[in-house]
Design a protein around this motif. Structure first.
Motif, PDB file in Angstrom:
ATOM      1  N   GLY A 146       0.773  -1.237   0.000  1.00  0.00           N
ATOM      2  CA  GLY A 146       0.000   0.000   0.000  1.00  0.00           C
ATOM      3  C   GLY A 146       0.801   1.281   0.000  1.00  0.00           C
ATOM      4  N   ALA A 147       2.076   1.209  -0.372  1.00  0.00           N
ATOM      5  CA  ALA A 147       2.888   2.422  -0.422  1.00  0.00           C
ATOM      6  C   ALA A 147       2.371   3.379  -1.497  1.00  0.00           C
ATOM      7  CB  ALA A 147       4.344   2.073  -0.707  1.00  0.00           C
ATOM      8  N   ASP A 148       2.425   4.676  -1.215  1.00  0.00           N
ATOM      9  CA  ASP A 148       2.073   5.671  -2.223  1.00  0.00           C
ATOM     10  C   ASP A 148       3.152   5.778  -3.285  1.00  0.00           C
ATOM     11  OD1 ASP A 148      -0.381   6.801  -0.933  1.00  0.00           O
ATOM     12  OD2 ASP A 148       1.051   7.296   0.652  1.00  0.00           O
ATOM     13  N   ALA A 149       4.404   5.472  -2.888  1.00  0.00           N
ATOM     14  CA  ALA A 149       5.525   5.557  -3.805  1.00  0.00           C
ATOM     15  C   ALA A 149       6.514   4.450  -3.488  1.00  0.00           C
ATOM     16  CB  ALA A 149       6.208   6.921  -3.694  1.00  0.00           C
ATOM     17  N   VAL A 150       7.221   3.996  -4.515  1.00  0.00           N
ATOM     18  CA  VAL A 150       8.283   3.005  -4.364  1.00  0.00           C
ATOM     19  C   VAL A 150       9.556   3.613  -4.931  1.00  0.00           C
ATOM     20  CG1 VAL A 150       9.137   0.755  -5.113  1.00  0.00           C
ATOM     21  CG2 VAL A 150       6.744   1.020  -4.418  1.00  0.00           C
ATOM     22  N   ALA A 151      10.612   3.630  -4.116  1.00  0.00           N
ATOM     23  CA  ALA A 151      11.880   4.250  -4.507  1.00  0.00           C
ATOM     24  C   ALA A 151      12.903   3.171  -4.805  1.00  0.00           C
ATOM     25  CB  ALA A 151      12.378   5.167  -3.389  1.00  0.00           C
ATOM     26  N   VAL A 152      13.540   3.266  -5.984  1.00  0.00           N
ATOM     27  CA  VAL A 152      14.504   2.253  -6.417  1.00  0.00           C
ATOM     28  C   VAL A 152      15.722   2.916  -7.032  1.00  0.00           C
ATOM     29  CG1 VAL A 152      12.742   0.487  -6.857  1.00  0.00           C
ATOM     30  CG2 VAL A 152      13.414   2.062  -8.698  1.00  0.00           C
ATOM     31  N   ASP A 153      16.814   2.162  -7.088  1.00  0.00           N
ATOM     32  CA  ASP A 153      18.004   2.557  -7.842  1.00  0.00           C
ATOM     33  C   ASP A 153      17.812   2.004  -9.244  1.00  0.00           C
ATOM     34  OD1 ASP A 153      20.475   2.748  -9.077  1.00  0.00           O
ATOM     35  OD2 ASP A 153      21.618   1.990  -7.373  1.00  0.00           O
ATOM     36  N   LEU A 154      17.449   2.858 -10.170  1.00  0.00           N
ATOM     37  CA  LEU A 154      17.109   2.384 -11.509  1.00  0.00           C
ATOM     38  C   LEU A 154      18.305   1.732 -12.190  1.00  0.00           C
ATOM     39  CD1 LEU A 154      14.868   2.140 -13.579  1.00  0.00           C
ATOM     40  CD2 LEU A 154      15.463   4.416 -14.437  1.00  0.00           C
ATOM     41  N   GLY A 155      19.501   2.253 -11.934  1.00  0.00           N
ATOM     42  CA  GLY A 155      20.699   1.661 -12.523  1.00  0.00           C
ATOM     43  C   GLY A 155      20.944   0.255 -12.013  1.00  0.00           C
ATOM     44  N   ALA A 156      20.740   0.028 -10.716  1.00  0.00           N
ATOM     45  CA  ALA A 156      20.950  -1.299 -10.143  1.00  0.00           C
ATOM     46  C   ALA A 156      19.960  -2.309 -10.700  1.00  0.00           C
ATOM     47  CB  ALA A 156      20.838  -1.233  -8.618  1.00  0.00           C
ATOM     48  N   LEU A 157      18.764  -1.845 -11.055  1.00  0.00           N
ATOM     49  CA  LEU A 157      17.754  -2.732 -11.634  1.00  0.00           C
ATOM     50  C   LEU A 157      18.068  -3.106 -13.071  1.00  0.00           C
ATOM     51  CD1 LEU A 157      14.354  -1.206 -10.410  1.00  0.00           C
ATOM     52  CD2 LEU A 157      15.718  -3.008  -9.366  1.00  0.00           C
ATOM     53  N   GLY A 158      18.901  -2.278 -13.717  1.00  0.00           N
ATOM     54  CA  GLY A 158      19.203  -2.511 -15.118  1.00  0.00           C
ATOM     55  C   GLY A 158      18.504  -1.557 -16.062  1.00  0.00           C
ATOM     56  N   GLY A 159      17.779  -0.563 -15.497  1.00  0.00           N
ATOM     57  CA  GLY A 159      17.101   0.418 -16.338  1.00  0.00           C
ATOM     58  C   GLY A 159      16.114  -0.239 -17.277  1.00  0.00           C
ATOM     59  N   ALA A 160      16.053   0.262 -18.492  1.00  0.00           N
ATOM     60  CA  ALA A 160      15.128  -0.290 -19.487  1.00  0.00           C
ATOM     61  C   ALA A 160      15.550  -1.680 -19.951  1.00  0.00           C
ATOM     62  CB  ALA A 160      15.022   0.649 -20.684  1.00  0.00           C
ATOM     63  N   GLU A 161      16.777  -2.092 -19.597  1.00  0.00           N
ATOM     64  CA  GLU A 161      17.259  -3.426 -19.958  1.00  0.00           C
ATOM     65  C   GLU A 161      17.110  -4.409 -18.810  1.00  0.00           C
ATOM     66  OE1 GLU A 161      18.007  -3.891 -23.097  1.00  0.00           O
ATOM     67  OE2 GLU A 161      17.586  -1.749 -23.334  1.00  0.00           O
TER      68      GLU A 161
END
Length: 334
Positions: A222-237
């Motif tokens: 139920g979080a209003d927002a989720v904060a992530v390190d987009l680079g660590a996730l791999g971005g669009a890849e």
């Protein structure tokens, strides 16, 4: 995301207020040592529970001692510093943010008197979560009263993936703590989010900069927002399952806080467009109009700035504002 280099609370608060006039936050300065790190600050909010420091880390104490009193004092003075900085600037921001260790990371980061993690005792986990929620209520109310602004709460859960995977070591180092079922983890996190809202929080974000954050669980809590390190996730890849989870969060109206600005000094300061590219590509890959980056996203550093040079911490912060403005009004070349 919350942490800041150095030990000067007043300078940190002035910088944050100056660079983030729309949503300044109470800076964490972990370089000050005991009580100033994420777990120590969370412990400072506990009601009717106390911690002390052992060679292995934070441990439950029978009564508040010097370690616990130091953590409480540091947090109080940091709130004073933000209040003073806002007063000096003559500012009433649109919102202020406070980051608080989440219940699972706190339970993993504090030991029982036996030396085992609080995480190993479900009754103790519930007690710590309830105590943290009570302390958070008081903290949010004080911030709102002193700043005159709505309060955004950021729950930091960097250890949650390890809690779910059962990969945290036992005191002996020869075994690991058993994995916590996803439903149980989601329920306790949902309780923390509800407690923050009941405390008066205008919105609640859950931050996990781990390379494999449990995105579906964070959204279901139920979080209003989720904060992530987009680079660590791999971005669009990123792997398809990660992209699917991000797309579902965004489609459901959850705000994405995208960590796209380096949190430590890069060898060469990147151009604005290069920093923006992973977020632009993500929107394209997920099939959303890029305008969603202005409407349902927040630009952040990849993680906390405690490990950065003070000059880069300032520049990284101002760059997040520049990127947010660029997403709202994209240059023709984008």
């Amino acid at each position: 995301m919350g942490s800041w280099p150095g030990t000067d609370r007043r300078e940190a608060a002035r910088t944050v207020v100056g660079e983030l006039p729309g949503m300044p936050y109470v800076p964490e300065l972990p370089a000050r040592g005991v009580g100033a790190d994420m777990v120590g600050r969370g412990a400072a909010m506990l009601v009717d529970l106390a911690v002390e420091v052992w060679p292995s880390g934070y441990r439950v104490a029978r009564r508040p001692g010097s370690d616990h009193r130091r953590a409480v004092e540091l947090l109080a003075r940091d709130v004073d510093a933000l209040d003073e900085a806002l007063g000096e600037a003559g500012a009433t921001p649109a919102a202020v943010k406070v980051q608080v260790v989440g219940p699972w990371t706190l339970a993993a980061g504090v030991e029982l008197r036996s030396g085992h993690r609080v995480l190993t005792d479900r009754g103790a986990v519930a007690e710590f979560a309830a105590s943290l929620a009570e302390g958070l209520r008081a903290h949010v109310a004080e911030l709102a009263r002193r700043t005159g602004a709505p309060v955004v709460v950021q729950l930091d859960e960097p250890t949650l993936p390890a809690v779910l995977a059962g990969s945290l070591p036992t005191p002996s180092g020869y075994g690991t703590v058993g994995a916590v079922p996803g439903a149980e983890a989601r329920a306790l996190l949902a309780d923390a989010i509800t407690a923050a809202r009941e405390a008066g929080a205008a919105s609640v974000a859950v931050h996990c900069c781990h390379p494999t954050p449990p995105l579906a669980l964070l959204g279901a809590a139920g979080a209003d927002a989720v904060a992530v390190d987009l680079g660590a996730l791999g971005g669009a890849e990123a792997p398809a399952e990660v992209l699917d989870a991000l797309g579902e969060l965004w489609e459901a109206g959850t705000e994405l806080w995208l960590g796209i600005v380096p949190s430590t000094d890069p060898a060469t300061p990147p151009a604005l467009h290069d920093l923006a590219r992973p977020a632009l590509d993500l929107a394209d890959r997920l099939g959303f109009d890029r305008a969603r980056l202005a409407d349902r996203a927040v630009v952040t550093p990849a993680c906390g700035l405690a490990g950065a040079d003070p000059g880069w911490a300032r520049r990284a912060t101002s760059t997040t504002v520049e990127l947010a403005r660029a997403f709202a009004d994209p240059p023709a070349s984008w």
